[in-house]
Design an enzyme around this catalytic site. Structure first.
Site, PDB file in Angstrom:
ATOM      1  N   GLU A   1       0.845  -1.202   0.000  1.00  0.00           N
ATOM      2  CA  GLU A   1       0.000   0.000   0.000  1.00  0.00           C
ATOM      3  C   GLU A   1       0.880   1.252   0.000  1.00  0.00           C
ATOM      4  OE1 GLU A   1      -2.452   1.520  -0.761  1.00  0.00           O
ATOM      5  OE2 GLU A   1      -4.023   1.565   0.754  1.00  0.00           O
ATOM      6  N   ASP A   2       0.367   2.317  -0.580  1.00  0.00           N
ATOM      7  CA  ASP A   2       1.142   3.561  -0.621  1.00  0.00           C
ATOM      8  C   ASP A   2       1.211   4.248   0.737  1.00  0.00           C
ATOM      9  OD1 ASP A   2      -1.580   4.219  -0.648  1.00  0.00           O
ATOM     10  OD2 ASP A   2      -1.451   5.584  -2.357  1.00  0.00           O
TER      11      ASP A   2
ATOM     12  N   ARG B   1       1.412  12.024  -9.360  1.00  0.00           N
ATOM     13  CA  ARG B   1       1.782  10.616  -9.218  1.00  0.00           C
ATOM     14  C   ARG B   1       3.190  10.291  -9.702  1.00  0.00           C
ATOM     15  NH1 ARG B   1      -2.544   7.500  -7.710  1.00  0.00           N
ATOM     16  NH2 ARG B   1      -4.555   7.976  -8.627  1.00  0.00           N
TER      17      ARG B   1
ATOM     18  N   PHE C   1      -1.032  16.377   3.523  1.00  0.00           N
ATOM     19  CA  PHE C   1      -1.469  15.658   2.330  1.00  0.00           C
ATOM     20  C   PHE C   1      -0.297  15.609   1.357  1.00  0.00           C
ATOM     21  CE2 PHE C   1      -3.776  14.304  -1.355  1.00  0.00           C
ATOM     22  CZ  PHE C   1      -4.703  13.439  -0.798  1.00  0.00           C
TER      23      PHE C   1
ATOM     24  N   ASP D   1      -3.630   6.084   6.334  1.00  0.00           N
ATOM     25  CA  ASP D   1      -4.142   7.336   6.866  1.00  0.00           C
ATOM     26  C   ASP D   1      -5.065   7.003   8.045  1.00  0.00           C
ATOM     27  OD1 ASP D   1      -4.725  10.075   6.938  1.00  0.00           O
ATOM     28  OD2 ASP D   1      -6.268   9.932   5.404  1.00  0.00           O
TER      29      ASP D   1
HETATM   30  P1  IMP Z   1      -7.187   5.208   4.783  1.00  0.00           P
HETATM   31  O1  IMP Z   1      -8.234   4.208   4.462  1.00  0.00           O
HETATM   32  O2  IMP Z   1      -7.745   6.456   5.408  1.00  0.00           O
HETATM   33  O3  IMP Z   1      -6.035   4.662   5.586  1.00  0.00           O
HETATM   34  O4  IMP Z   1      -6.697   5.763   3.410  1.00  0.00           O
HETATM   35  C1  IMP Z   1      -5.709   5.233   2.693  1.00  0.00           C
HETATM   36  C2  IMP Z   1      -5.793   5.722   1.261  1.00  0.00           C
HETATM   37  O5  IMP Z   1      -6.105   7.119   1.186  1.00  0.00           O
HETATM   38  C3  IMP Z   1      -4.452   5.573   0.606  1.00  0.00           C
HETATM   39  O6  IMP Z   1      -4.362   4.348  -0.040  1.00  0.00           O
HETATM   40  C4  IMP Z   1      -4.411   6.731  -0.355  1.00  0.00           C
HETATM   41  O7  IMP Z   1      -4.989   6.349  -1.587  1.00  0.00           O
HETATM   42  C5  IMP Z   1      -5.278   7.785   0.254  1.00  0.00           C
HETATM   43  N1  IMP Z   1      -4.472   8.815   0.962  1.00  0.00           N
HETATM   44  C6  IMP Z   1      -4.407   9.044   2.283  1.00  0.00           C
HETATM   45  N2  IMP Z   1      -3.589  10.060   2.573  1.00  0.00           N
HETATM   46  C7  IMP Z   1      -3.102  10.484   1.388  1.00  0.00           C
HETATM   47  C8  IMP Z   1      -2.164  11.525   1.030  1.00  0.00           C
HETATM   48  O8  IMP Z   1      -1.609  12.273   1.859  1.00  0.00           O
HETATM   49  N3  IMP Z   1      -1.907  11.659  -0.301  1.00  0.00           N
HETATM   50  C9  IMP Z   1      -2.491  10.871  -1.246  1.00  0.00           C
HETATM   51  N4  IMP Z   1      -3.349   9.888  -0.953  1.00  0.00           N
HETATM   52  C10 IMP Z   1      -3.658   9.694   0.362  1.00  0.00           C
HETATM   53 MG    MG Z   2      -4.373   4.092  -2.171  1.00  0.00          MG
END
Ligand code: IMP
Ligand code: MG
Length: 178
Positions: free
Chosen positions: A98-99, A164, A151, A102
């Site tokens: 995963e990237d 990207r 962000f 959050d």
């Molecule tokens: P989570 O479900 O809130 O943990 O969100 C994870 C997903 O939100 C990641 O896979 C990203 O696609 C997106 N995301 C969360 N924070 C960022 C950020 O700072 N930049 C870009 N994408 C983000």
């Molecule tokens: Mg993602």
């Protein structure tokens, strides 16, 4: 692009070194196992390709896409599968690539979902983590960098598809996403 960026948080060189380190650790840990890398599109596509080349053993490669923020920058907690895996995870040792983590909703959903499909094991490798933002607990087995609550874009991550292809990870100016 430079006009949108506040500062670089992780330099290209640091990412390269970290991905090497993670690849070596994963190679060691998964000896004798049936490793399947599951990249989460689109954000993880660059991390996935660099990581895979730093893992020195036979691996399976597959991808999933889940619903994400779209054009806004706050999570709803609702996760939807948009593209599912091509292969079964039964008897596989799945490593989700995963990237960024959050709130944790995406990974909590995915680990649970893949476990229920009969994977041998399900672990998580994330390039970035924003621990201050966590809403649900998820175990991160391999982590690149913990970053502050900003962000970020670059190295696969985007804001409304912008950024990207940057080779580093950078914080966006707040006026761009607020
Ligand atoms: P989570 O479900 O809130 O943990 O969100 C994870 C997903 O939100 C990641 O896979 C990203 O696609 C997106 N995301 C969360 N924070 C960022 C950020 O700072 N930049 C870009 N994408 C983000
Ligand atoms: Mg993602």
């Amino acid at each position: 692009m430079e006009k949108l960026i506040k500062e670089i948080l992780v330099e290209e060189k640091s990412i390269e070194e970290k991905v090497k380190e993670l690849g070596a650790k994963i190679t060691e840990d998964y000896q004798g196992k049936n490793l399947l890398l599951v990249g989460i599109l689109k954000g993880a596509f660059i991390f996935m390709s660099d990581l895979a080349r730093n893992i020195n053993m036979q691996v399976g490669i597959d991808f999933m896409a889940v619903s994400s923020y779209g054009r806004t920058s706050s999570s709803t907690g609702e996760v939807r599968i948009i593209k599912d895996l091509d292969f079964s995870v039964e008897n596989k040792d799945v490593l989700i690539v995963e990237d960024i983590i959050d709130t944790g909703y995406t990974l909590a959903y995915l680990t649970d979902n893949l476990r229920k499909r009969g994977a041998n094991s399900v672990k998580v490798c994330a390039l970035l983590d924003k621990p201050e933002r966590r809403k649900v607990d998820v175990a991160v087995d391999y982590l690149g960098f913990a970053i502050p609550d900003e962000f970020v874009v670059g190295y696969g991550l985007d804001y409304a598809e912008i950024g990207r292809n940057l080779p580093y990870v950078a914080a966006l100016k707040e006026e761009v996403y607020k």
